[in-house]
Design a protein around this motif. Structure first.
Motif, PDB file in Angstrom:
ATOM      1  N   SER A 189       0.836  -1.209   0.000  1.00 32.18           N
ATOM      2  CA  SER A 189       0.000   0.000   0.000  1.00 32.18           C
ATOM      3  C   SER A 189       0.867   1.253   0.000  1.00 32.18           C
ATOM      4  CB  SER A 189      -0.931   0.007   1.218  1.00 32.18           C
ATOM      5  OG  SER A 189      -1.860  -1.051   1.149  1.00 32.18           O
ATOM      6  N   VAL A 211       0.776   1.638  -4.363  1.00 30.43           N
ATOM      7  CA  VAL A 211      -0.448   2.400  -4.651  1.00 30.43           C
ATOM      8  C   VAL A 211      -0.144   3.821  -5.116  1.00 30.43           C
ATOM      9  CG1 VAL A 211      -2.571   3.346  -3.647  1.00 30.43           C
ATOM     10  CG2 VAL A 211      -1.915   0.974  -3.169  1.00 30.43           C
ATOM     11  N   PRO A 212       0.796   4.550  -4.502  1.00 30.49           N
ATOM     12  CA  PRO A 212       1.116   5.888  -5.042  1.00 30.49           C
ATOM     13  C   PRO A 212       1.622   5.831  -6.481  1.00 30.49           C
ATOM     14  CG  PRO A 212       1.969   5.670  -2.811  1.00 30.49           C
ATOM     15  CD  PRO A 212       1.513   4.306  -3.233  1.00 30.49           C
ATOM     16  N   THR A 227      -1.295   5.205  -8.760  1.00 29.66           N
ATOM     17  CA  THR A 227      -2.110   6.417  -8.910  1.00 29.66           C
ATOM     18  C   THR A 227      -1.483   7.364  -9.935  1.00 29.66           C
ATOM     19  OG1 THR A 227      -2.828   6.219  -6.602  1.00 29.66           O
ATOM     20  CG2 THR A 227      -3.150   8.347  -7.676  1.00 29.66           C
ATOM     21  N   TYR A 249      -4.229   4.754 -12.497  1.00 31.82           N
ATOM     22  CA  TYR A 249      -5.162   3.791 -11.918  1.00 31.82           C
ATOM     23  C   TYR A 249      -6.035   4.482 -10.871  1.00 31.82           C
ATOM     24  CZ  TYR A 249      -2.257  -0.018 -13.826  1.00 31.82           C
ATOM     25  OH  TYR A 249      -1.573  -0.869 -14.642  1.00 31.82           O
ATOM     26  N   LYS A 274      -7.637   4.958  -7.383  1.00 27.28           N
ATOM     27  CA  LYS A 274      -7.086   4.528  -6.096  1.00 27.28           C
ATOM     28  C   LYS A 274      -7.873   3.355  -5.489  1.00 27.28           C
ATOM     29  CE  LYS A 274      -4.990   7.552  -3.566  1.00 27.28           C
ATOM     30  NZ  LYS A 274      -4.680   8.654  -2.615  1.00 27.28           N
ATOM     31  N   SER A 295      -6.521   0.263  -7.184  1.00 29.40           N
ATOM     32  CA  SER A 295      -5.165  -0.024  -6.710  1.00 29.40           C
ATOM     33  C   SER A 295      -5.197  -0.644  -5.321  1.00 29.40           C
ATOM     34  CB  SER A 295      -4.326   1.257  -6.686  1.00 29.40           C
ATOM     35  OG  SER A 295      -4.291   1.865  -7.956  1.00 29.40           O
ATOM     36  N   SER A 296      -6.039  -0.106  -4.457  1.00 27.92           N
ATOM     37  CA  SER A 296      -6.146  -0.631  -3.094  1.00 27.92           C
ATOM     38  C   SER A 296      -6.723  -2.045  -3.100  1.00 27.92           C
ATOM     39  CB  SER A 296      -7.027   0.282  -2.238  1.00 27.92           C
ATOM     40  OG  SER A 296      -6.509   1.593  -2.194  1.00 27.92           O
ATOM     41  N   THR A 331      -4.068   3.937   2.340  1.00 32.89           N
ATOM     42  CA  THR A 331      -4.282   4.592   1.049  1.00 32.89           C
ATOM     43  C   THR A 331      -5.300   5.725   1.110  1.00 32.89           C
ATOM     44  OG1 THR A 331      -6.012   3.006   0.407  1.00 32.89           O
ATOM     45  CG2 THR A 331      -3.724   2.459  -0.156  1.00 32.89           C
ATOM     46  N   VAL A 366      -8.576   5.346   1.023  1.00 26.38           N
ATOM     47  CA  VAL A 366      -9.763   4.998   0.239  1.00 26.38           C
ATOM     48  C   VAL A 366     -10.931   4.722   1.190  1.00 26.38           C
ATOM     49  CG1 VAL A 366     -10.753   3.258  -1.309  1.00 26.38           C
ATOM     50  CG2 VAL A 366      -8.447   4.112  -1.696  1.00 26.38           C
TER      51      VAL A 366
END
Length: 427
Positions: free
Chosen positions: A119, A123-124, A127, A131, A133, A136-137, A387, A389
């Motif tokens: 994560s 994930v960054p 992003t 993608y 978020k 991605s999460s 993240t 989210v």
């Protein structure tokens, strides 16, 4: 009556969000206070007795090996290897996310640790590549579940200890389901990325020098699971001793090969390993006391008799067990299901002639899927908290991956060879 009050207190504490260790301890203490003629001192004796097995030493050893690997720069090198292998696929970075979790499954041993690491790491970057978020999460959380079955997963060690099942056979039994999980998730990622237009393939051909340098750095780390399983198989060391070898191997890589670990890093990683190990072992200690009073009250035996009398076949029992575990996974923490329920269901599975190693993999897959299932999935909350989210957005994004994982669970359930062929061949 005392058993009912204790179990009721346990469930209430779970739903109130009390940590699993304290929930088990309070419910066990309540039983001794209300309904047991045994002295209170016996509670402490039962808790300490739950940690007397030498096989439990494998847990802190493998946790330490995974933490040392994370601090040695191995994660960045494995990510580069994963990106290189998936660059020509649709959704290359998302595919690398899944592949990295598969690689790290043999190193970190914990799906929560893997989800937290990816994560922060991936994930960054996803992003930045465009993608969403939540997507991605979701793929980060779903792919982290591969870690539970790839050896030396901590869940495999705990299940083997709690139910007296060969840890070496469990290690090998988790390989094929873990690889199949990785492939299934990568296929779903490819489909979703094609459908939504996320990150088209990179057709640029990698140079031979790039392949050699990246692959050489990654293979050094990927040798660890082979060293562990190979050493156990040929009898050089036991699963517990394999944990110590894994720590030594990770130290050599971090200090002498990659040269990214100094005394300060080793001290910090040791402290992190200590805290993580205490958390797991304390849960096992209090679960041992809880399981002991259930045994005194014949609860496992009564459940076994009830299920065996009401369920007529092994197939029906496996379907019922999957349904129970998936539903409980929506509310209870994965370790709670593993430690509290596996000693109740494993004897029933044995009565139906189900191989204990096969049932162990089924049980661990169920407990893993529960960690991304609302409303109380631990991996779900870990990923979302890092993240940023929102949980409803995560749930919508994770549904396709959840369905893939459940389909794989049913496949492993009714095709025992997927989990038993490798351990039967090796052992």
């Amino acid at each position: 009556m005392a058993v009912g009050l204790s179990i009721g207190a346990l469930l209430l504490l779970f739903f109130l969000g009390t940590p699993i260790a304290f929930s088990l301890f309070i419910s066990t203490f309540l039983y001794f206070v209300i309904g047991s003629e045994q002295p209170i001192m016996l509670v402490i004796q039962r808790l300490s007795g739950g940690l007397e097995s030498i096989s439990l030493l494998a847990i802190p050893f493998f946790i330490m090996a995974g933490v040392f690997m994370n601090h040695s720069g191995i994660t960045a090198r494995l990510l580069r290897l994963a990106e290189l292998m998936t660059r020509r696929f649709h959704g290359g970075l998302a595919q690398a996310n899944v592949l990295l979790s598969t690689f790290m499954g043999g190193l970190s041993g914990s799906n929560i640790a893997d989800a937290a690491m990816n994560s922060k790491l991936l994930v960054p970057s996803m992003t930045e590549k465009g993608y969403p978020k939540p997507f991605s999460s979701a793929i980060t959380a779903a792919s982290s579940l591969v870690t539970a079955t790839i050896p030396p997963g901590i869940a495999l060690i705990v299940y083997g200890y709690v139910n007296n099942v060969s840890i070496g056979r469990l290690f090998l039994a988790g390989v094929v389901p873990g690889v199949l999980m990785s492939i299934a998730l990568m296929v779903m990622v490819s489909y979703l990325c094609r459908r939504h237009g996320h990150q088209p393939p990179n057709r640029t051909k990698a140079t031979q020098h790039e392949w050699v340098s990246v692959t050489r750095a990654g293979i050094i780390a990927l040798m660890l699971p082979l060293v562990v399983i190979g050493g156990i198989r040929i009898g050089v060391f036991t699963p517990t001793e394999a944990g110590a070898i894994a720590v030594l191997y990770s130290l050599i890589i971090g200090v002498f090969v990659y040269k990214e670990m100094g005394f300060g890093t080793i001290a910090f990683a040791t402290r992190e390993s200590l805290l993580a190990s205490v958390n797991v072992l304390f849960i096992i200690a209090v679960a041992s006391g809880f399981a002991r009073f259930l045994t005194w009250q014949q609860v496992p035996q009564e459940i076994a008799m009830l299920l065996s009398s009401q369920v007529g076949s092994a197939m029906l029992f496996l379907l019922l067990a999957n349904l129970i575990l998936l539903v409980l996974g929506m509310f209870l923490e994965g370790n709670a299901i593993l430690i509290v329920l596996s000693p109740l269901l494993a004897p029933v599975a044995a009565q139906f002639g189900i191989d204990p190693v096969h049932f162990g993999i089924i049980f661990i897959l169920n407990a893993s899927i529960g960690t991304i299932t609302p409303p109380l999935g631990t991996v779900m909350f870990t990923t979302c908290s890092i993240t940023g989210v929102k949980v409803p957005d995560f749930i919508r994004a994770v549904i396709p991956f959840w369905l893939v994982l459940v389909a794989l669970l049913l496949l492993v359930t009714f095709v025992p060879a997927l989990s038993l062929a490798l351990p039967n061949w090796v052992f």
